[in-house]
Motif scaffolding. Structure first.
Motif, PDB file in Angstrom:
ATOM      1  N   ARG A 142       0.909  -1.310   0.038  1.00 49.02           N
ATOM      2  CA  ARG A 142      -0.073   0.108  -0.094  1.00 49.02           C
ATOM      3  C   ARG A 142       0.888   1.370  -0.056  1.00 49.02           C
ATOM      4  NH1 ARG A 142      -2.485  -0.869   4.433  1.00 49.02           N
ATOM      5  NH2 ARG A 142      -4.174  -2.295   3.532  1.00 49.02           N
ATOM      6  N   HIS A 143       2.076   1.315   0.727  1.00 45.30           N
ATOM      7  CA  HIS A 143       2.808   2.337   0.958  1.00 45.30           C
ATOM      8  C   HIS A 143       3.500   2.574  -0.528  1.00 45.30           C
ATOM      9  CE1 HIS A 143       3.066   1.847   5.299  1.00 45.30           C
ATOM     10  NE2 HIS A 143       2.042   2.709   4.908  1.00 45.30           N
ATOM     11  N   GLN A 144       3.498   1.577  -1.083  1.00 44.06           N
ATOM     12  CA  GLN A 144       4.350   1.641  -2.781  1.00 44.06           C
ATOM     13  C   GLN A 144       3.067   1.970  -3.669  1.00 44.06           C
ATOM     14  OE1 GLN A 144       6.401  -1.939  -3.183  1.00 44.06           O
ATOM     15  NE2 GLN A 144       8.197  -1.112  -1.673  1.00 44.06           N
ATOM     16  N   GLY A 145       1.924   2.187  -3.249  1.00 41.57           N
ATOM     17  CA  GLY A 145       0.958   2.535  -4.310  1.00 41.57           C
ATOM     18  C   GLY A 145       0.445   1.506  -4.822  1.00 41.57           C
ATOM     19  N   ARG A 146       0.494   0.184  -4.513  1.00 42.33           N
ATOM     20  CA  ARG A 146      -0.032  -1.241  -4.780  1.00 42.33           C
ATOM     21  C   ARG A 146      -1.048  -1.849  -3.905  1.00 42.33           C
ATOM     22  NH1 ARG A 146       5.696  -2.634  -5.544  1.00 42.33           N
ATOM     23  NH2 ARG A 146       6.261  -1.959  -7.674  1.00 42.33           N
ATOM     24  N   GLY A 147      -2.523  -2.042  -4.463  1.00 38.03           N
ATOM     25  CA  GLY A 147      -3.297  -2.666  -3.722  1.00 38.03           C
ATOM     26  C   GLY A 147      -3.329  -4.230  -3.909  1.00 38.03           C
ATOM     27  N   ILE A 148      -3.261  -4.884  -2.665  1.00 37.12           N
ATOM     28  CA  ILE A 148      -3.208  -6.332  -2.830  1.00 37.12           C
ATOM     29  C   ILE A 148      -3.965  -6.922  -1.643  1.00 37.12           C
ATOM     30  CG2 ILE A 148      -1.254  -6.483  -1.617  1.00 37.12           C
ATOM     31  CD1 ILE A 148      -0.435  -9.003  -3.642  1.00 37.12           C
ATOM     32  N   ARG A 149      -4.631  -7.848  -1.675  1.00 37.76           N
ATOM     33  CA  ARG A 149      -5.729  -8.652  -0.750  1.00 37.76           C
ATOM     34  C   ARG A 149      -5.037 -10.109  -0.722  1.00 37.76           C
ATOM     35  NH1 ARG A 149     -12.220  -8.748  -0.256  1.00 37.76           N
ATOM     36  NH2 ARG A 149     -12.163 -10.020   1.815  1.00 37.76           N
ATOM     37  N   ILE A 150      -4.790 -10.873   0.352  1.00 35.48           N
ATOM     38  CA  ILE A 150      -4.256 -12.049   0.495  1.00 35.48           C
ATOM     39  C   ILE A 150      -5.071 -12.793   1.512  1.00 35.48           C
ATOM     40  CG2 ILE A 150      -2.312 -13.341   1.287  1.00 35.48           C
ATOM     41  CD1 ILE A 150      -1.776 -12.253  -1.432  1.00 35.48           C
ATOM     42  N   GLY A 151      -5.203 -14.055   1.202  1.00 38.68           N
ATOM     43  CA  GLY A 151      -6.138 -15.084   2.167  1.00 38.68           C
ATOM     44  C   GLY A 151      -5.054 -16.140   2.299  1.00 38.68           C
ATOM     45  N   GLN A 152      -5.118 -16.860   3.346  1.00 36.88           N
ATOM     46  CA  GLN A 152      -4.399 -18.073   3.666  1.00 36.88           C
ATOM     47  C   GLN A 152      -5.015 -19.434   3.400  1.00 36.88           C
ATOM     48  OE1 GLN A 152      -2.086 -18.938   7.384  1.00 36.88           O
ATOM     49  NE2 GLN A 152      -2.726 -16.691   8.043  1.00 36.88           N
ATOM     50  N   LEU A 153      -4.518 -20.286   2.744  1.00 38.21           N
ATOM     51  CA  LEU A 153      -5.181 -21.660   2.531  1.00 38.21           C
ATOM     52  C   LEU A 153      -4.499 -22.577   3.404  1.00 38.21           C
ATOM     53  CD1 LEU A 153      -5.721 -21.914  -1.376  1.00 38.21           C
ATOM     54  CD2 LEU A 153      -7.544 -21.385   0.315  1.00 38.21           C
ATOM     55  N   VAL A 154      -5.129 -22.914   4.584  1.00 41.76           N
ATOM     56  CA  VAL A 154      -4.540 -23.908   5.682  1.00 41.76           C
ATOM     57  C   VAL A 154      -4.664 -25.052   5.079  1.00 41.76           C
ATOM     58  CG1 VAL A 154      -4.758 -25.090   7.773  1.00 41.76           C
ATOM     59  CG2 VAL A 154      -4.811 -22.368   7.597  1.00 41.76           C
ATOM     60  N   THR A 155      -3.372 -26.074   4.811  1.00 39.59           N
ATOM     61  CA  THR A 155      -3.176 -27.262   4.153  1.00 39.59           C
ATOM     62  C   THR A 155      -3.005 -28.512   4.940  1.00 39.59           C
ATOM     63  OG1 THR A 155      -2.581 -25.951   2.142  1.00 39.59           O
ATOM     64  CG2 THR A 155      -2.029 -28.328   2.395  1.00 39.59           C
ATOM     65  N   ALA A 156      -3.511 -29.662   4.944  1.00 35.79           N
ATOM     66  CA  ALA A 156      -3.182 -30.708   5.540  1.00 35.79           C
ATOM     67  C   ALA A 156      -2.409 -31.539   4.700  1.00 35.79           C
ATOM     68  CB  ALA A 156      -4.325 -31.337   6.152  1.00 35.79           C
ATOM     69  N   MET A 157      -1.373 -32.282   5.265  1.00 33.42           N
ATOM     70  CA  MET A 157      -0.598 -33.062   4.730  1.00 33.42           C
ATOM     71  C   MET A 157      -1.357 -34.545   4.189  1.00 33.42           C
ATOM     72  SD  MET A 157       2.073 -31.302   3.776  1.00 33.42           S
ATOM     73  CE  MET A 157       2.908 -32.433   2.868  1.00 33.42           C
ATOM     74  N   ARG A 158      -1.457 -34.934   2.965  1.00 32.88           N
ATOM     75  CA  ARG A 158      -2.384 -35.924   2.801  1.00 32.88           C
ATOM     76  C   ARG A 158      -1.929 -37.471   3.020  1.00 32.88           C
ATOM     77  NH1 ARG A 158      -3.447 -34.703  -3.079  1.00 32.88           N
ATOM     78  NH2 ARG A 158      -5.004 -36.320  -3.054  1.00 32.88           N
ATOM     79  N   HIS A 159      -0.592 -37.521   3.327  1.00 35.93           N
ATOM     80  CA  HIS A 159       0.043 -38.874   4.007  1.00 35.93           C
ATOM     81  C   HIS A 159      -0.020 -38.811   5.257  1.00 35.93           C
ATOM     82  CE1 HIS A 159       3.395 -35.877   4.052  1.00 35.93           C
ATOM     83  NE2 HIS A 159       3.762 -36.651   5.134  1.00 35.93           N
ATOM     84  N   ALA A 160      -0.358 -37.865   6.112  1.00 37.80           N
ATOM     85  CA  ALA A 160      -0.534 -37.838   7.482  1.00 37.80           C
ATOM     86  C   ALA A 160      -1.911 -37.904   7.810  1.00 37.80           C
ATOM     87  CB  ALA A 160       0.107 -36.505   8.176  1.00 37.80           C
ATOM     88  N   ASP A 161      -2.179 -38.048   9.543  1.00 34.92           N
ATOM     89  CA  ASP A 161      -3.218 -38.449   9.939  1.00 34.92           C
ATOM     90  C   ASP A 161      -4.105 -37.315  10.691  1.00 34.92           C
ATOM     91  OD1 ASP A 161      -3.589 -40.996   9.005  1.00 34.92           O
ATOM     92  OD2 ASP A 161      -2.118 -41.335  10.179  1.00 34.92           O
ATOM     93  N   ARG A 162      -3.602 -36.013  10.321  1.00 32.83           N
ATOM     94  CA  ARG A 162      -4.129 -34.766  11.142  1.00 32.83           C
ATOM     95  C   ARG A 162      -5.258 -33.944  10.239  1.00 32.83           C
ATOM     96  NH1 ARG A 162       1.209 -32.307  14.215  1.00 32.83           N
ATOM     97  NH2 ARG A 162      -0.446 -31.388  15.441  1.00 32.83           N
ATOM     98  N   GLY A 163      -5.765 -34.524   9.380  1.00 37.68           N
ATOM     99  CA  GLY A 163      -6.761 -33.795   8.617  1.00 37.68           C
ATOM    100  C   GLY A 163      -7.853 -33.049   9.384  1.00 37.68           C
ATOM    101  N   LEU A 164      -8.339 -33.947  10.224  1.00 35.06           N
ATOM    102  CA  LEU A 164      -9.357 -33.203  11.078  1.00 35.06           C
ATOM    103  C   LEU A 164      -9.043 -32.249  11.813  1.00 35.06           C
ATOM    104  CD1 LEU A 164     -12.402 -32.953  11.872  1.00 35.06           C
ATOM    105  CD2 LEU A 164     -12.109 -34.730  13.682  1.00 35.06           C
ATOM    106  N   GLU A 165      -7.806 -32.293  12.472  1.00 35.04           N
ATOM    107  CA  GLU A 165      -7.244 -31.422  13.470  1.00 35.04           C
ATOM    108  C   GLU A 165      -6.830 -30.055  12.660  1.00 35.04           C
ATOM    109  OE1 GLU A 165      -3.198 -30.890  16.382  1.00 35.04           O
ATOM    110  OE2 GLU A 165      -3.497 -32.786  15.095  1.00 35.04           O
ATOM    111  N   ILE A 166      -6.382 -30.161  11.332  1.00 38.31           N
ATOM    112  CA  ILE A 166      -5.997 -28.738  10.745  1.00 38.31           C
ATOM    113  C   ILE A 166      -7.285 -28.244  10.105  1.00 38.31           C
ATOM    114  CG2 ILE A 166      -4.590 -28.373   8.630  1.00 38.31           C
ATOM    115  CD1 ILE A 166      -2.913 -29.052  11.158  1.00 38.31           C
TER     116      ILE A 166
END
Length: 371
Positions: A142-166
């Motif tokens: 913004r201070h450099q005159g550029r507008g940007i919006r960012i969102g996080q995509l929280v990812t679970a590792m498919r080979h692990a067993d923490r899917g529900l927790e993540i």
């Protein structure tokens, strides 16, 4: 960061200035080589090269194996320097800065918090650290005159067993930067159905999902992403082209029939998060060839699929969204209208409320009209 000037052949338009949407961008695949060197020094971690150019070359060499499994090994180094609050915040901040400098006005950064806990951070602290860096990067832009919006995509590792927790982690932070959920990692042998419980929970919470599918595995993986994962987008998804049959060709037309899976994806406008350079590096398009012109991207585009253009991992591919658009333009002769269509596809598929997606589309149209 890629700073090469790319111009659209014939029009002379500088592509970096065009407004862009980036949907598939891994946080741990977008580090600046120099920052990685400095962060590694802080934790006494050996790196393959201690100069920026040398390290960039090492990543390029390691990433051009033609195997997703080998490609993923480079992340052992990048995640190693992202185990502290300071490391995560710096990487996130610089990632946003680099996206903004590349003309991105909306982006989603995906990463797996479970891979960033070796130095004492909790899952929630890790997400908070990344969000702090994202917000700093947005302020910098913004201070450099550029507008940007960012969102996080929280990812679970498919080979692990923490899917529900993540998945529960993602929902906890949905009002503090998180916009969706993903699973990633080695695809073959790890169908999305392994995380059905997590996907059921997310559906009940109305948190949108994208799933890596159709990169290192075929139609069964894509089918599971849609049925078990309720995916609204497919991470890469290029092997959906295996469900297309070219019936015949003449000098002007190609006649193609669609299988049920491909028909479903097209008719429901489920976005394909293609990443051209990465798809070459990992062998995702090996069934069609080993050059960009062999990529099924153009066939999918011409058939009306909601294709989007992404970087996947800017460090490993030595790329930027501007460069990916330039490569596709060179390979398939795309013009400004085509590039705008890709951005509008991405805007329509963004994990944002409808009003925000419509506003994003207007910004894209205005920016391309001014080009």
């Amino acid at each position: 960061m890629d700073t090469t000037e790319y111009r659209l052949e014939g029009d002379g338009i500088e592509l970096r200035s065009l407004p862009k949407v980036s949907l598939h961008d891994h946080l741990d695949g977008g580090l600046r080589p120099q920052s990685l060197i400095e962060l590694a020094e802080e934790i006494d971690l050996d790196v393959p090269a201690t100069d920026e150019a040398g390290l960039a070359e090492w990543f390029s060499t390691q990433s051009n194996s033609g195997s997703l499994v080998e490609y993923l090994k480079t992340f052992e180094l990048t995640t190693a320097v992202m185990q502290t609050r300071e490391g995560l915040t710096r990487v996130a901040r610089e990632s946003v800065q680099d996206l903004a400098a590349d003309g991105v006005i909306y982006g989603e950064l995906r990463w797996a918090p479970e891979q960033h806990l070796t130095r004492g951070l909790s899952l929630d602290e890790a997400v908070e650290a990344v969000q702090e860096g994202i917000e700093q990067g947005i302020d910098d832009a913004r201070h450099q005159g550029r507008g940007i919006r960012i969102g996080q995509l929280v990812t679970a590792m498919r080979h692990a067993d923490r899917g529900l927790e993540i998945a529960e982690l993602a929902v906890r932070h949905r009002d503090r930067g998180v916009v969706g959920f993903d699973i990633a990692g080695a695809e073959a042998g790890f169908l999305p159905s392994r995380h059905r419980t997590a996907f059921d929970y997310l559906a009940g919470q109305f948190l949108p999902v994208t799933v890596h599918a159709g990169e290192a595995d075929g139609l069964d993986s894509i089918r599971s992403a849609l049925v078990d994962g309720r995916a609204l987008r497919l991470g890469h998804g290029v092997r959906l082209a295996e469900d297309l049959v070219i019936e015949r060709q003449d000098d002007e037309n190609t006649y193609v029939s669609l299988g049920q899976l491909a028909q479903w994806v097209r008719d429901r406008e489920i976005a394909l998060e293609t990443s051209p350079s990465s798809n070459l590096q990992t062998g995702a398009i090996a069934a069609w060839g080993d050059e960009l012109v062999d990529h099924p991207f153009d066939l999918l585009y011409q058939l009306g699929f909601r294709v989007t253009v992404n970087t996947d991992n800017r460090l490993q591919s030595g790329t930027s969204l501007t460069r990916e658009l330039a490569l596709l333009s060179d390979a398939f002769g795309y013009d400004l209208d085509d590039l705008e269509a890709f951005q509008l596809n991405a805007a329509a598929a963004a994990f944002l409320p409808l009003d925000d997606r419509e506003e994003l589309a207007e910004l894209i149209e205005d920016g391309f009209d001014e080009a």
